[in-house]
Each structure stands twice: as C-alpha cells, then as structure tokens.
Scaffold this active site. Structure first.
Site: not given
Length: 148
Positions: A54, A85, A82, A52
């Site tokens: 992040e 993260c 999410c 992801h």
C-alpha cells in the site's frame, strides 16, 4: 465485475512478490478508470519495515497525480491493511478501500480493530472480501512452501 478486475491486477502483483520471496501482497490505486499506483511487498529486498504494498502504491499514485491528496481514488489490496497502511490511507485521503483476505493478526480494517471507524477526518468507504478465496490461497501457498 469491475472491482474484481482491479483486484486481479493486485493479485498479479502479489504473485510477483511471492516469486521474489516476499509475503504476497499486492495493491493498485485507481483514479477514474485508470490505475495510477501499483505496489507490492518489498520488505525483504528493501530491508525496510515500511516497504508494504500500500505504501508503495500510494507513493506511485502521489507521483503520477502530482499531489499528496488522493481524494476520489480507490485502493485495492489483496490483504487487509495493517495499522501503518491504514494510517497512510487516511492521511492520503483515499476515498474507497477494497481488500481481499482478512488479516486476523495485523488487520486494521476489522481483523483486529477498524481504524476507519475512529473519528478521523476523511475515512474511506470500506469493502472486504473481494476475491477473498483467491487472495487467501496465494498467502496459504506461500506460507505452506516456507514450512516444507
């Protein structure tokens, strides 16, 4: 506004991700007035659920600053984080989070629930909706093109 400037940097990364066929999410981490971490989704390319924006930005900021602690840093991301993260943000001790579009499916900063409201140590200050229309439009265009 300074926050919009940094969110535009994250948006540029999101658009780069979209061009590579990735869900268009981009992230930058700022310490002082300097970007110390950049990330974008790379799940398809990496074949990893962990890739992801992040997570990538946090790893780069850790390397740049030479520390796992990112106290005093600000994270800008185009889509609400999410749960994975948000957990990484808590563990990295990031001080402030600004996100663009809300995520009603996986959002852990108010979209589904808010992990930062739980009694964890070092929760970041949270601001949503920075350039929300522009951030949401990149996502709408990406998913719209998949449906054609």
């Amino acid at each position: 506004m300074l926050h919009e400037t940094y969110m535009r940097e994250a948006l540029a990364l999101a658009k780069e991700a979209a061009r590579d066929g990735e869900v268009p999410v981009g992230c930058v981490i700022v310490c002082g007035d300097k970007i110390v971490g950049r990330g974008r989704n790379r799940r398809e390319r990496a074949k990893s659920a962990l890739s992801h924006a992040e997570i990538e930005a946090i790893a780069q900021a850790n390397e740049t600053l030479g520390d796992w602690r990112l106290d005093g840093c600000t994270l800008y991301v185009t889509l609400e984080p999410c749960p994975m993260c948000a957990g990484a943000i808590l563990n990295a001790r990031i001080s402030r989070v600004y996100y663009g579009a809300r995520d009603a499916s996986f959002g852990a900063c108010g979209g589904v629930f808010n992990l930062f409201m739980e009694p964890f140590p070092h929760p970041p200050a949270l601001v949503g909706g920075v350039l929300a229309d522009a951030c949401g439009e990149v996502l709408r265009q990406f998913f719209g093109s998949l449906r054609k």
